[in-house]
Design an enzyme around this catalytic site. Structure first.
Site, PDB file in Angstrom:
ATOM      1  N   ARG A  93       0.853  -1.329   0.043  1.00  0.00           N
ATOM      2  CA  ARG A  93      -0.025   0.022   0.103  1.00  0.00           C
ATOM      3  C   ARG A  93       1.067   1.326  -0.037  1.00  0.00           C
ATOM      4  O   ARG A  93       2.158   1.077   0.529  1.00  0.00           O
ATOM      5  CB  ARG A  93      -0.919  -0.090   1.227  1.00  0.00           C
ATOM      6  CG  ARG A  93      -0.339  -0.296   2.635  1.00  0.00           C
ATOM      7  CD  ARG A  93      -1.358  -0.104   3.609  1.00  0.00           C
ATOM      8  NE  ARG A  93      -0.830   0.132   5.070  1.00  0.00           N
ATOM      9  CZ  ARG A  93      -1.536   0.119   6.323  1.00  0.00           C
ATOM     10  NH1 ARG A  93      -2.656  -0.283   6.081  1.00  0.00           N
ATOM     11  NH2 ARG A  93      -0.663  -0.011   7.499  1.00  0.00           N
ATOM     12  N   ASP A  99      -4.195   6.266  17.009  1.00  0.00           N
ATOM     13  CA  ASP A  99      -3.044   5.623  16.186  1.00  0.00           C
ATOM     14  C   ASP A  99      -3.431   5.266  14.847  1.00  0.00           C
ATOM     15  O   ASP A  99      -2.785   4.560  13.991  1.00  0.00           O
ATOM     16  CB  ASP A  99      -2.426   4.525  16.896  1.00  0.00           C
ATOM     17  CG  ASP A  99      -3.460   3.314  17.310  1.00  0.00           C
ATOM     18  OD1 ASP A  99      -4.389   3.522  18.305  1.00  0.00           O
ATOM     19  OD2 ASP A  99      -3.614   2.143  16.728  1.00  0.00           O
TER      20      ASP A  99
END
EC number: 2.7.7.-
Length: 513
Positions: free
Chosen positions: A191, A268
């Site tokens: 990715r 996060d």
């Protein structure tokens, strides 16, 4: 692909742990740890995003490139690494976290000078894997590959998927955390993003008291990813925070526009650039429900429900403000910026809803109109996407019951039908207040409301087929998601069939998904 052109400036600028050990451990005072990928011997490419590869400067796929796409047989110029970050998970401080399933290759610069980071998800254990194996399974990898690309083509900021590959390994997972682990096919997604930096990277340094390193990271982030901020401006850190606030608000407005529910909005999992990041137990909302959460881990509290995403976005920004305070050192500014988030979000959300309904501007009366609409949608359990598709086709002689019955998840009794008819009357009256033509109003709706969304039951079908060696549906879904504002495959523009209710990995998801 041009993988020899990948560079690693992050490793040169920041302190790191070069011990190259995958063993889970704390790594204080450093922002990354070098690690090694698992090195899969029999990978199999399932999908490759050639358009993205060309765009970012990697070029076309060649036969041996599948090894790079799973993190195997890497050229000597690549030192793989994972970054450390911290975060608040489900509202609680979780301490040091980090890239537990993600490993970085580095960044590549295309011919126009644009930088893109590349990483693998599922390529092996890192020092931040926390008792896990760093692998990914096919179902979660298919979900990330397809959904990140679907979001991109919907016009929503997101990380993007370069490839999807099987590793040739089996991985054991307990999909619903209920004591029933099973072996599943392992997979890797390669990715990309402008940067994978998260709120949690800054929280990590703040929690360790590393204020100098925190400022260095801020300078690096501004210099590399915020071109509108002048590095020499003494207010640059304030400009940075305000930009992040606006980008976060804009992202959540876009999620609400298409009915996307992230599912795990931990700090996060929040991108510093306002990107959709970390596709886990997400879902595209079908029957409209402000309390909808696809994540079983989030029950019964529903902290990350569809209608609470803006509130959580602001909460997460509070935590980021707290982490940046040692550098910005202006409490009043930070508090004002956070209060302004709500004002900015509300205005942006109202503008977005106006476009969905074909209104050229927001007027005061629209507050009540939108409230009535939400009440209608929840009471009648109407499909969020299909409602607007049907609304575009409303005419003076339309039989309201026949027109909307196919998109509701509950029967339209007399009371509900009256409520629907009254609303349609309100809508047609509101349209007459527009200062644009009917054709312009329809165009506004058609460019705002997708015809195709990647529903979980479609993903479930696709994963089942790929598991059985058939990629036909994967190709079909890829075609559909590339043009979401057109109805390429009418069979996808229907409400969820009841046979997919309450199926694990489809209507019910966990963080393992």
């Amino acid at each position: 692909m041009n993988i020899e052109q990948i560079t690693q400036p992050f490793l040169k600028i920041f302190p790191g742990d070069f011990s190259n050990s995958p063993l889970p451990r704390a790594t204080p005072k450093v922002l990354f740890a070098t690690t090694e990928t698992a090195g899969f011997e029999q990978p199999e490419l399932i999908a490759f995003n050639e358009a993205l590869s060309t765009e970012i400067g990697l070029g076309k796929f060649e036969e041996n490139d599948v090894n790079f796409l799973v993190g195997s047989q890497l050229p000597k110029n690549i030192q793989t690494y994972a970054t450390a970050y911290a975060g608040h998970q489900f509202g609680n401080w979780a301490g040091q976290l980090g890239d537990g399933r993600a490993i970085f290759a580095g960044e590549i610069i295309n011919c126009e000078g644009k930088k893109t980071e590349i990483q693998w998800k599922g390529a092996g254990e890192t020092p931040y894997s926390r008792r896990a194996d760093g692998r990914a399974v096919l179902r979660s990898s298919v979900r990330e590959y397809l959904m990140s690309e679907a979001m991109h083509h919907l016009g929503i900021p997101t990380t993007r998927a370069l490839s999807l590959s099987l590793t040739g390994e089996d991985v054991i997972r307990d999909i619903m955390y209920n004591g029933n682990p099973q072996y599943e096919k392992g997979a890797v997604v390669a990715r990309t993003a402008d940067t994978f930096l998260r709120f949690g990277h800054f929280e990590f340094l703040f929690a360790q008291g590393e204020h100098k390193l925190l400022q260095d990271l801020l300078d690096f982030t501004i210099d590399n990813y915020f071109p509108t901020i002048v590095p020499s401006n003494p207010c640059k850190y304030k400009d940075f925070f305000e930009t992040v606030c606006r980008a976060t608000a804009d992202l959540i407005v876009e999620w609400l526009r298409v009915g996307f529910v992230h599912g795990v909005m931990n700090t996060d999992n929040m991108s510093i650039l306002g990107l959709t990041i970390d596709y886990g137990p997400y879902a595209m909302m079908e029957e409209y429900n402000l309390n909808f959460t696809p994540n079983t881990t989030d029950l019964p509290g529903r902290r990350y429900a569809f209608g609470r995403q803006a509130q959580i976005g602001q909460w997460n920004l509070w935590k980021l403000a707290n982490a940046l305070h040692p550098v910005i050192n202006d409490e009043k500014f930070l508090e004002n910026s956070l209060r302004n988030f709500g004002v900015y979000f509300s205005e942006a959300n109202n503008k977005m809803l106006c476009k969905k309904f074909g209104f050229n501007e927001f007027i005061k009366e629209d507050e009540l109109f939108f409230s009535n609409w939400q009440s209608l949608m929840q009471d009648l359990e109407m499909d969020h996407t299909l409602f607007f598709n049907q609304l575009e086709q409303i005419k003076a002689d339309t039989d309201v019951k026949d027109h909307f019955s196919p998109i509701t998840y509950t029967a339209l009794n007399e009371e509900k039908l009256k409520k629907l008819k009254d609303f349609i009357d309100q809508y047609q009256y509101r349209l007459r207040l527009n200062s644009i033509s009917k054709a312009e109003s329809l165009e506004l709706m058609r460019t705002t409301n997708p015809k195709f969304i990647l529903r979980n039951y479609l993903l479930y079908q696709c994963i089942e087929e790929i598991s059985n060696g058939n990629t036909a549906m994967l190709l079909k879904l890829t075609q559909a998601l590339e043009k979401p504002y057109q109805e390429i495959f009418p069979e996808f523009s229907v409400k969820r069939p009841p046979i997919y209710d309450n199926i694990a990995g489809c209507s019910t998801l966990s963080c393992s998904s």
